[in-house]
Design a protein around this motif. Structure first.
Motif, short mmCIF file in Angstrom:
data_model
loop_
_atom_site.label_atom_id
_atom_site.label_comp_id
_atom_site.label_asym_id
_atom_site.label_seq_id
_atom_site.Cartn_x
_atom_site.Cartn_y
_atom_site.Cartn_z
N MET A 46 44.98 27.89 58.40
CA MET A 46 44.99 26.47 58.79
C MET A 46 45.54 25.62 57.63
O MET A 46 44.82 25.33 56.68
CB MET A 46 43.55 26.06 59.14
N PRO A 47 46.81 25.20 57.69
CA PRO A 47 47.34 24.29 56.66
C PRO A 47 46.92 22.86 56.97
O PRO A 47 47.02 22.42 58.11
CB PRO A 47 48.86 24.46 56.82
N LEU A 48 46.46 22.16 55.95
CA LEU A 48 46.06 20.77 56.17
C LEU A 48 47.11 19.87 55.54
O LEU A 48 47.09 19.62 54.35
CB LEU A 48 44.69 20.51 55.53
N GLY A 49 48.06 19.46 56.35
CA GLY A 49 49.09 18.55 55.84
C GLY A 49 50.37 19.30 55.47
O GLY A 49 50.35 20.51 55.22
N GLU A 50 51.45 18.49 55.44
CA GLU A 50 52.79 19.02 55.22
C GLU A 50 52.89 19.85 53.93
O GLU A 50 53.46 20.93 53.91
CB GLU A 50 53.73 17.80 55.16
N ALA A 51 52.26 19.32 52.87
CA ALA A 51 52.44 19.93 51.55
C ALA A 51 51.83 21.32 51.44
O ALA A 51 52.18 22.09 50.56
CB ALA A 51 51.81 19.01 50.49
N SER A 52 50.90 21.64 52.34
CA SER A 52 50.21 22.93 52.21
C SER A 52 50.86 24.02 53.08
O SER A 52 50.44 25.17 53.05
CB SER A 52 48.74 22.76 52.57
N LYS A 53 51.87 23.65 53.86
CA LYS A 53 52.42 24.63 54.83
C LYS A 53 53.07 25.84 54.15
O LYS A 53 52.93 26.96 54.61
CB LYS A 53 53.40 23.95 55.78
N SER A 54 53.75 25.57 53.04
CA SER A 54 54.45 26.68 52.39
C SER A 54 53.45 27.71 51.86
O SER A 54 53.57 28.91 52.14
CB SER A 54 55.33 26.13 51.26
N LEU A 55 52.42 27.23 51.14
CA LEU A 55 51.42 28.18 50.60
C LEU A 55 50.67 28.86 51.75
O LEU A 55 50.35 30.06 51.68
CB LEU A 55 50.43 27.45 49.68
N TYR A 111 46.33 42.81 58.36
CA TYR A 111 45.45 41.96 59.17
C TYR A 111 46.23 41.26 60.26
O TYR A 111 47.40 40.92 60.08
CB TYR A 111 44.73 40.93 58.28
N ARG A 112 45.51 41.06 61.38
CA ARG A 112 46.14 40.36 62.50
C ARG A 112 45.88 38.86 62.31
O ARG A 112 44.73 38.41 62.38
CB ARG A 112 45.50 40.86 63.80
N VAL A 113 46.94 38.15 62.04
CA VAL A 113 46.80 36.77 61.57
C VAL A 113 47.60 35.82 62.45
O VAL A 113 48.73 36.13 62.83
CB VAL A 113 47.34 36.66 60.12
N ASP A 114 47.01 34.69 62.78
CA ASP A 114 47.80 33.64 63.43
C ASP A 114 47.76 32.39 62.56
O ASP A 114 46.92 32.28 61.66
CB ASP A 114 47.28 33.36 64.85
N PHE A 115 48.66 31.48 62.85
CA PHE A 115 48.91 30.34 61.98
C PHE A 115 48.87 29.09 62.85
O PHE A 115 49.41 29.08 63.95
CB PHE A 115 50.31 30.53 61.37
N CYS A 116 48.28 28.04 62.36
CA CYS A 116 48.26 26.79 63.14
C CYS A 116 49.53 25.99 62.84
O CYS A 116 49.68 25.46 61.74
CB CYS A 116 47.01 25.98 62.81
N PHE A 117 50.43 25.96 63.81
CA PHE A 117 51.72 25.28 63.59
C PHE A 117 51.64 23.79 63.89
O PHE A 117 52.52 23.03 63.50
CB PHE A 117 52.80 25.92 64.48
N GLU A 118 50.61 23.41 64.63
CA GLU A 118 50.57 22.00 65.04
C GLU A 118 49.71 21.18 64.09
O GLU A 118 48.71 21.68 63.57
CB GLU A 118 50.05 21.90 66.47
N ASP A 119 50.10 19.93 63.89
CA ASP A 119 49.34 19.05 62.99
C ASP A 119 48.19 18.44 63.77
O ASP A 119 48.29 17.32 64.28
CB ASP A 119 50.26 17.95 62.45
N GLY A 148 38.81 19.95 63.12
CA GLY A 148 37.89 20.40 64.18
C GLY A 148 38.63 21.12 65.29
O GLY A 148 38.18 22.15 65.80
N ASN A 149 39.77 20.59 65.65
CA ASN A 149 40.61 21.20 66.68
C ASN A 149 41.10 22.58 66.22
O ASN A 149 41.13 23.55 66.99
CB ASN A 149 41.79 20.26 66.94
N MET A 150 41.43 22.67 64.92
CA MET A 150 41.88 23.97 64.39
C MET A 150 40.77 25.01 64.50
O MET A 150 41.01 26.16 64.86
CB MET A 150 42.30 23.84 62.92
N PHE A 151 39.54 24.59 64.21
CA PHE A 151 38.42 25.54 64.32
C PHE A 151 38.23 25.99 65.77
O PHE A 151 37.95 27.16 66.04
CB PHE A 151 37.12 24.93 63.78
N LYS A 152 38.40 25.05 66.70
CA LYS A 152 38.27 25.42 68.13
C LYS A 152 39.34 26.46 68.49
O LYS A 152 39.08 27.42 69.20
CB LYS A 152 38.42 24.19 69.01
N ARG A 153 40.54 26.24 67.99
CA ARG A 153 41.62 27.20 68.28
C ARG A 153 41.28 28.57 67.69
O ARG A 153 41.48 29.61 68.34
CB ARG A 153 42.94 26.72 67.68
#
Ligand code: HAM
Length: 438
Positions: free
Chosen positions: A336-345, A358-366, A370-375
């Motif tokens: 879960m990246p929080l904000g534009e600046a954290s997307k690269s890391l 590991y089976r990993v997914d990434f939250c692409f939407e801003d 709370g919404n990220m945790f639900k996802r």
């Protein structure tokens, strides 16, 4: 206007697609145990292969093939079954001359038949099957039945019936066909036009006729068992006694003839009615073929094989709750990246974890945290890896256990080893605290 799917075909998505993979992988593993090797013939072949191989009297060739002229005016057919194509593959690649016999192959893939769509019957479906070519013994017939039975047992389809019959050697079938001709000649004017063609091409195929009035006439037809030569009877008895010795349960059905023209001697099918009463027809079938290889221009050797309909296997497993849990493929970690600046890391974190298996997914939407945790929860993740501005500045990541809700912050280069420990895996580099403690 949206374009719809072709009639009789279907989209296999989500859990069903995963279930197909589960079934196909299990079948492959068992075929490997029996020393069969995978082959991958093309989906299309010259039409003549099926006309000569499957037989021009069969419904498959007469009515069900997807045949077209290609741009070079050659008649090409989308395979309506695998066996003829596998024989072509074996002959053309000279496998009978260069391998130990029998050549034992397995295959899986789409098959096309222009049939009336109904329960368990599609115009594109998936077959999984085997062919053992270059040996004519009862033992190899039985090995294929044992293989199919092992597959069905491994899928926990315990209530399957193995239905078996013999359609005899050439002499037996010739005598039987003559007896059928003599019998049906008396009724032909009352029978459907298809049966008139079948009568001319191969009267055995009249036995498959689905027209109710014709079926009444078929019920009184001579029986194959009364026309078997002594050699054919002896061979069939050998097959049955081997099945007894191997404790494979079966039912002999002297009306079973199978719908394709290449069969001789042993034929068999697997039947299963799900507990809710859905009858999908045979979930698989096959048998021995004495002349097919020669008929297609190869040497005079026999073969035997069977195919399962994977769609039907899936349907009965689903109906009877026999599919394993977890086929919806939950992810393990949600990044879960929080904000534009954290997307690269955050993307680097996802990559590193994936490379560690590991089976990993990434939250692409801003979206909000709370919404990220639900996802993450909906995707079944056990951990969230959270990266905000602070973490980027300190080259750190937050790992949150989504079950206990505990969270820790670790240096980026400790991400994998920490996750390993948290997951209880054995890939930890030994430097983390929990590993030292254990
Ligand atoms: P088959 O009995 O025509 O045999 O087909 C095998 C299996 O494919 C059937 O038992 C059924 O489960 C599935 N199947 C057939 N038609 C459909 C359909 N329209 N929709 C869904 N599933 C279907 C053969 O194809 C032979 N080549 C088997 C064989 C292999 N004999 C010797 N070696």
């Amino acid at each position: 206007m949206a374009v719809n799917i072709v009639k009789g075909t279907r989209d296999i998505i989500g859990e069903e697609a995963n279930a197909f993979n589960y079934i196909e992988n299990l079948l492959k593993q068992i075929c490997e145990l029996f020393a069969y090797n995978e082959v991958k013939p093309p989906v299309m072949e010259y039409s003549e292969l099926f006309v000569r191989g499957v037989g021009e009297a069969s419904d498959v060739v007469r009515k069900e093939m997807y045949t077209f002229l290609d741009k070079g005016d050659r008649s090409v057919t989308l395979r309506p079954e695998f066996t003829a194509g596998i024989m072509r593959l074996i002959i053309q690649n000279k496998l009978l001359a260069t391998s130990e016999l029998p050549v034992k192959s397995y295959y899986v893939g789409p098959v096309f038949r222009y049939e009336r769509p109904q329960l368990g019957r599609y115009r594109q479906f998936t077959q999984f099957g085997v062919e053992a070519v270059g040996n004519d013994s009862p033992e190899i017939d039985v090995e294929t039945i044992v293989l199919a039975y092992t597959i069905l047992s491994s899928l926990n389809l315990d209530n399957v019936s193995v239905v078996i019959n013999t359609i005899g050697d050439d002499e037996s079938r010739l005598n039987y066909k003559n007896a059928l001709k003599a019998y049906f000649a008396k009724y032909l004017d009352q029978m459907c036009p298809d049966c008139h063609t079948r009568y001319e091409l191969n009267p055995l195929r009249i036995l498959d006729c689905k027209v109710p009035d014709d079926q009444k006439i078929v019920a009184g037809a001579p029986k194959m068992k009364d026309y078997l030569s002594d050699a054919a009877k002896e061979r069939f008895n050998k097959v049955l006694s081997l099945l007894d010795a191997l404790e494979i349960p079966y039912v002999v059905d002297d009306t079973l003839v199978r719908g394709l023209d290449y069969y001789s001697e042993t034929v068999y099918e697997f039947h299963y009615v799900s507990s809710n009463g859905n009858d999908y027809g045979a979930i698989g079938g096959g048998g021995h073929y004495g002349k097919l290889v020669k008929e297609l221009g190869g040497p005079d050797v026999a073969g035997v094989g069977f195919s399962f309909g994977v769609d039907r296997l899936y349907s009965v497993l689903k109906d009877d709750g026999l599919l394993p849990e977890g086929l919806d493929n939950p992810i393990e970690i949600y990044v879960m990246p929080l904000g534009e600046a954290s997307k690269s890391l955050a993307m680097q974190a996802a990559s590193t974890l994936r490379l560690s298996g590991y089976r990993v997914d990434f939250c692409f939407e801003d979206v909000k945290l709370g919404n990220m945790f639900k996802r993450a929860e909906r995707k079944g993740a056990r951990f969230a890896v959270i990266i905000g501005e602070n973490e980027v500045n300190n080259n750190e990541v937050i790992i949150k256990n989504l079950t206990s809700t505990e969270q820790i912050t670790v240096p980026f280069d400790k991400l994998v080893s920490k996750i390993c420990c948290e997951m209880g895996d054995e890939c930890c580099d030994g430097e983390c605290q929990c590993h030292k403690e254990s």
